[in-house]
Design a protein around this motif. Sequence first.
Motif, PDB file in Angstrom:
ATOM      1  N   ILE C  37      64.864  36.735  37.741  1.00 10.97           N
ATOM      2  CA  ILE C  37      66.061  37.351  38.324  1.00 10.97           C
ATOM      3  C   ILE C  37      66.511  38.557  37.507  1.00 10.97           C
ATOM      4  CG2 ILE C  37      66.835  35.239  39.457  1.00 10.97           C
ATOM      5  CD1 ILE C  37      68.959  35.041  37.195  1.00 10.97           C
ATOM      6  N   THR C  38      66.245  38.525  36.208  1.00  6.16           N
ATOM      7  CA  THR C  38      66.573  39.687  35.383  1.00  6.16           C
ATOM      8  C   THR C  38      65.701  40.865  35.795  1.00  6.16           C
ATOM      9  OG1 THR C  38      67.161  38.235  33.550  1.00  6.16           O
ATOM     10  CG2 THR C  38      66.755  40.542  33.018  1.00  6.16           C
ATOM     11  N   GLU C  39      64.397  40.585  35.945  1.00  2.36           N
ATOM     12  CA  GLU C  39      63.455  41.627  36.343  1.00  2.36           C
ATOM     13  C   GLU C  39      63.798  42.174  37.734  1.00  2.36           C
ATOM     14  OE1 GLU C  39      60.726  42.649  34.486  1.00  2.36           O
ATOM     15  OE2 GLU C  39      59.949  44.035  35.985  1.00  2.36           O
ATOM     16  N   ALA C  40      64.233  41.273  38.626  1.00  2.00           N
ATOM     17  CA  ALA C  40      64.535  41.704  39.996  1.00  2.00           C
ATOM     18  C   ALA C  40      65.953  42.244  40.114  1.00  2.00           C
ATOM     19  CB  ALA C  40      64.336  40.536  40.950  1.00  2.00           C
ATOM     20  N   ASP C  41      66.726  42.060  39.055  1.00  5.96           N
ATOM     21  CA  ASP C  41      68.133  42.474  39.045  1.00  5.96           C
ATOM     22  C   ASP C  41      68.882  41.861  40.232  1.00  5.96           C
ATOM     23  OD1 ASP C  41      70.280  43.777  37.890  1.00  5.96           O
ATOM     24  OD2 ASP C  41      70.073  45.501  39.208  1.00  5.96           O
ATOM     25  N   VAL C  42      68.840  40.539  40.240  1.00  2.00           N
ATOM     26  CA  VAL C  42      69.384  39.752  41.344  1.00  2.00           C
ATOM     27  C   VAL C  42      70.088  38.548  40.728  1.00  2.00           C
ATOM     28  CG1 VAL C  42      68.375  37.934  42.786  1.00  2.00           C
ATOM     29  CG2 VAL C  42      67.972  40.338  43.353  1.00  2.00           C
ATOM     30  N   ALA C  43      71.070  38.000  41.376  1.00  2.00           N
ATOM     31  CA  ALA C  43      71.797  36.865  40.816  1.00  2.00           C
ATOM     32  C   ALA C  43      70.998  35.577  40.969  1.00  2.00           C
ATOM     33  CB  ALA C  43      73.141  36.710  41.498  1.00  2.00           C
ATOM     34  N   ARG C  44      71.338  34.658  40.101  1.00  2.00           N
ATOM     35  CA  ARG C  44      70.636  33.379  40.064  1.00  2.00           C
ATOM     36  C   ARG C  44      70.580  32.703  41.430  1.00  2.00           C
ATOM     37  NH1 ARG C  44      69.092  30.592  35.831  1.00  2.00           N
ATOM     38  NH2 ARG C  44      69.859  32.301  34.553  1.00  2.00           N
ATOM     39  N   GLY C  45      71.718  32.615  42.046  1.00  2.00           N
ATOM     40  CA  GLY C  45      71.796  31.944  43.339  1.00  2.00           C
ATOM     41  C   GLY C  45      70.958  32.631  44.406  1.00  2.00           C
ATOM     42  N   THR C  46      70.891  33.937  44.318  1.00  2.00           N
ATOM     43  CA  THR C  46      70.135  34.705  45.312  1.00  2.00           C
ATOM     44  C   THR C  46      68.677  34.269  45.346  1.00  2.00           C
ATOM     45  OG1 THR C  46      71.599  36.542  44.873  1.00  2.00           O
ATOM     46  CG2 THR C  46      69.619  37.027  46.108  1.00  2.00           C
ATOM     47  N   PHE C  47      68.149  34.021  44.148  1.00  2.00           N
ATOM     48  CA  PHE C  47      66.761  33.576  44.071  1.00  2.00           C
ATOM     49  C   PHE C  47      66.528  32.381  44.977  1.00  2.00           C
ATOM     50  CE2 PHE C  47      63.573  30.708  42.410  1.00  2.00           C
ATOM     51  CZ  PHE C  47      62.478  31.540  42.242  1.00  2.00           C
ATOM     52  N   TYR C  48      67.443  31.414  44.856  1.00  4.47           N
ATOM     53  CA  TYR C  48      67.258  30.166  45.601  1.00  4.47           C
ATOM     54  C   TYR C  48      67.530  30.317  47.101  1.00  4.47           C
ATOM     55  CZ  TYR C  48      66.382  27.812  41.268  1.00  4.47           C
ATOM     56  OH  TYR C  48      65.808  27.421  40.082  1.00  4.47           O
ATOM     57  N   LEU C  49      68.050  31.474  47.485  1.00 10.83           N
ATOM     58  CA  LEU C  49      68.185  31.728  48.923  1.00 10.83           C
ATOM     59  C   LEU C  49      66.827  32.076  49.526  1.00 10.83           C
ATOM     60  CD1 LEU C  49      71.462  33.868  49.086  1.00 10.83           C
ATOM     61  CD2 LEU C  49      71.147  31.504  49.798  1.00 10.83           C
ATOM     62  N   TYR C  50      65.926  32.559  48.680  1.00 10.28           N
ATOM     63  CA  TYR C  50      64.638  33.024  49.189  1.00 10.28           C
ATOM     64  C   TYR C  50      63.463  32.123  48.845  1.00 10.28           C
ATOM     65  CZ  TYR C  50      67.158  37.146  50.560  1.00 10.28           C
ATOM     66  OH  TYR C  50      68.036  37.976  51.168  1.00 10.28           O
ATOM     67  N   PHE C  51      63.575  31.420  47.721  1.00 12.15           N
ATOM     68  CA  PHE C  51      62.500  30.501  47.322  1.00 12.15           C
ATOM     69  C   PHE C  51      63.100  29.185  46.849  1.00 12.15           C
ATOM     70  CE2 PHE C  51      60.917  34.806  46.733  1.00 12.15           C
ATOM     71  CZ  PHE C  51      59.727  34.759  47.437  1.00 12.15           C
ATOM     72  N   PRO C  52      62.456  28.085  47.228  1.00 11.52           N
ATOM     73  CA  PRO C  52      63.005  26.783  46.820  1.00 11.52           C
ATOM     74  C   PRO C  52      62.924  26.539  45.319  1.00 11.52           C
ATOM     75  CG  PRO C  52      61.430  26.573  48.636  1.00 11.52           C
ATOM     76  CD  PRO C  52      61.295  27.960  48.096  1.00 11.52           C
ATOM     77  N   GLY C  53      62.036  27.244  44.615  1.00 15.57           N
ATOM     78  CA  GLY C  53      61.948  27.011  43.177  1.00 15.57           C
ATOM     79  C   GLY C  53      60.860  27.852  42.549  1.00 15.57           C
ATOM     80  N   LYS C  54      60.633  27.597  41.292  1.00 19.25           N
ATOM     81  CA  LYS C  54      59.673  28.386  40.514  1.00 19.25           C
ATOM     82  C   LYS C  54      58.250  28.184  41.054  1.00 19.25           C
ATOM     83  CE  LYS C  54      58.117  28.518  35.716  1.00 19.25           C
ATOM     84  NZ  LYS C  54      58.386  27.970  34.370  1.00 19.25           N
ATOM     85  N   LYS C  55      57.921  26.927  41.295  1.00 19.47           N
ATOM     86  CA  LYS C  55      56.602  26.571  41.790  1.00 19.47           C
ATOM     87  C   LYS C  55      56.314  27.317  43.087  1.00 19.47           C
ATOM     88  CE  LYS C  55      54.477  21.986  41.935  1.00 19.47           C
ATOM     89  NZ  LYS C  55      54.835  20.579  41.618  1.00 19.47           N
ATOM     90  N   GLU C  56      57.316  27.323  43.947  1.00 16.88           N
ATOM     91  CA  GLU C  56      57.124  27.890  45.272  1.00 16.88           C
ATOM     92  C   GLU C  56      56.954  29.408  45.228  1.00 16.88           C
ATOM     93  OE1 GLU C  56      59.237  25.548  44.542  1.00 16.88           O
ATOM     94  OE2 GLU C  56      58.567  23.873  45.777  1.00 16.88           O
ATOM     95  N   ILE C  57      57.659  30.077  44.328  1.00 16.06           N
ATOM     96  CA  ILE C  57      57.467  31.524  44.278  1.00 16.06           C
ATOM     97  C   ILE C  57      56.075  31.825  43.735  1.00 16.06           C
ATOM     98  CG2 ILE C  57      58.379  32.139  41.988  1.00 16.06           C
ATOM     99  CD1 ILE C  57      59.675  34.554  43.262  1.00 16.06           C
ATOM    100  N   PHE C  58      55.604  30.948  42.850  1.00 21.48           N
ATOM    101  CA  PHE C  58      54.245  31.147  42.322  1.00 21.48           C
ATOM    102  C   PHE C  58      53.222  30.967  43.455  1.00 21.48           C
ATOM    103  CE2 PHE C  58      50.369  30.166  39.978  1.00 21.48           C
ATOM    104  CZ  PHE C  58      50.415  31.140  39.004  1.00 21.48           C
TER     105      PHE C  58
END
Lengths: 204, 204, 204, 204
Positions: C37-58
């Motif tokens: 999220i730091t690299e994407a310059d996006v808030a923590r919660g935003t991440f989880y709006l698009y991917f269910p978790g770390k595994k899933e984004i991988f």
Amino acid sequence: MARTILDKETRRQQLLDAAIRVFARRGYLETSIDDIITEADVARGTFYLYFPGKKEIFLAVIDHYFELLSELVKELMAREWPAKLERARLKEHVLTWLRFFAEHRDLTKVIYREATSIDPEFEDRWNRLSETVKRFLVERVRRLQRNGVLRETLDPRAWALFMEGIFHTAICNYILQSDRPDLDWLAEQWVDFMLWGITPERRP
Amino acid sequence: MARTILDKETRRQQLLDAAIRVFARRGYLETSIDDIITEADVARGTFYLYFPGKKEIFLAVIDHYFELLSELVKELMAREWPAKLERARLKEHVLTWLRFFAEHRDLTKVIYREATSIDPEFEDRWNRLSETVKRFLVERVRRLQRNGVLRETLDPRAWALFMEGIFHTAICNYILQSDRPDLDWLAEQWVDFMLWGITPERRP
Amino acid sequence: MARTILDKETRRQQLLDAAIRVFARRGYLETSIDDIITEADVARGTFYLYFPGKKEIFLAVIDHYFELLSELVKELMAREWPAKLERARLKEHVLTWLRFFAEHRDLTKVIYREATSIDPEFEDRWNRLSETVKRFLVERVRRLQRNGVLRETLDPRAWALFMEGIFHTAICNYILQSDRPDLDWLAEQWVDFMLWGITPERRP
Amino acid sequence: MARTILDKETRRQQLLDAAIRVFARRGYLETSIDDIITEADVARGTFYLYFPGKKEIFLAVIDHYFELLSELVKELMAREWPAKLERARLKEHVLTWLRFFAEHRDLTKVIYREATSIDPEFEDRWNRLSETVKRFLVERVRRLQRNGVLRETLDPRAWALFMEGIFHTAICNYILQSDRPDLDWLAEQWVDFMLWGITPERRP
DNA sequence: AATGAATGAGATTTCATTCAT
DNA sequence: CATGAATGAAATCTCATTCAT
């Protein structure tokens, strides 16, 4: 490690001495059993042959101090206090105390800086020590008040409290801090302050 | 646990307050992060959002105390001391201090009984605090000595040391011990002793 | 942080790109959601709006790679292989692959170095990818063997395995390691080795 | 848990063995210290007596592998390579390697699938291992090229790279995948491919 | 009596995920 | 939609104490 067999008392003292040094250096909290056995050059198990645990060796350190202090108190109580307030005698008295603390720097450091804050049992032991000294002081003051050589409005308990406090910082913030504390200067100032406070001299 | 969102400063203060209470009750050593978060009713992770660890929250407690004390010192320094030694003014001065400690019992307990014995960094912080106060005292005494209202043979550094010591025990062994400490009695005795020592009155 | 509203697909891609960069730089294990999220310059919660978790984004990263690779495979399969072994055509073929990996360095790094070792599901995805390519190779080899232009004793499965292996190190230990990999040299050596092995030339 | 006292080296090996098994089974990421100590049937604290943490025991595993491999390399280097390319000798050579990996399945699994992706330090260790082997191969090839039994246009570094790659997949995608890998078939195919590539036989 | 490897309860700390704002 | 403070399960790690040798 070489297996050395010593008689029980010597080994106990060896551990106690090591503990005093380490506690003085690192404080109770930061001291581990490991530090003590390394300092004493003794195996881990050996420690537990002589003390049930860390708390107990600390209590033993306090007790050791208590004994040394008791001897000093006994000796001072034996000395007859003069009927009048003699500056020289008072100073000698104060110096005796200060020298005791200067002599047992490590031990004093441990006791004065830690004994009251670590554990209720430590505190209790410390309070008994403190009470012993204060009772002695209060009793002396009462006697001098009866003789009329000591201000009547002075509450002996307050005075004992003040003396204890002066002891405390004299020790913690002067004797334990400086490499070569000037005990004579300290005793001089102490006695003057105790006798006349801060008011300009109106002595006879 | 209910999820309440507070602004950063409020949450920090909540944790700090909880820490002060727990440290006062159980002492630094016996206090675990668990105790603090239970007292603050906050999740484990929340603690680490605000403080890196136990040591650091303790340092923050000391710093908090430092700020309160600094305000008091500033206020007292603003008050003009009388040119002469006025008993009433001195007593008021002493009482201000005593009331401060009585008011912040928990915090004072933590600081006076632990800050010097836990960690070198704590000790350092504490010493800076202590020095601030002593410099203030020494400066005042010097001024009064120049005016001739204060005994010339009194060494201001010794006096500041003695005052600190009396504070220490007055706090640790009286204020923090009794449920309803008689601050007025204590201030009365203190001022008398400070002014005239133990010698019977020869006041004008 | 400024609250920027983007359309769903753009935001998703922004996160995916950030994840590829971070995974390539720090590896899956060492990468935290925080890094992404730091690299994407996006808030923590935003991440989880698009991917269910770390595994899933991988997994999404792998899938992204899969799509790119599928396109390449489709394109290569469309190209008709010559009936005979033409050195130039083979080399061009190999170079196409190598250029693909050199172009998608970050992505390739993530896939080749991690996809097989983190999670069974990752491995599964990877294996499907690998199988797709190998099936393609095996089929081509069989055809050429039928035409008699390819050594009969060559087991196509072994060959596909060897090719995969050479790809693997060519990528991991050469392309990803050097700053300016000499793809031409690599392709040249590759084709020669593939055609004639290590034996001195006895070519027509 | 039964308290068994072992000599330091045995216990260390016991932990290392347990770690290899668990790492192979669950992968580095999914393995917790808990898994290791359960597998080793050892107390939590015992682990930390021998290794500072998870990372370090993993490095120790790599080092252990390094030693085994070094022995193998030393042994292979001692064997004199024939002046000519003898198919049988080459196959025996390849089989020796393959048998080594088949024998140390668990360890190989850990190393080949994880060592490069977990941590820069792991990668570093791995690269040193890889270099050792490649230097050995390059040197042998050079010698054979000087004797004229090996194609002159073959770049030894490229060849070493290809060999490493074939090793890699042969191990990861064949030996570690099948329950009863046919090492002989693999070696056979390998040597043929290495000697003559994919071109139909034009052997003497 | 002495040793030191082994133990494990309990502490600290991390970080993927949630949810009130 | 976006935010980021809050959560807590699960990991790591410490160290006083035990006990086989």
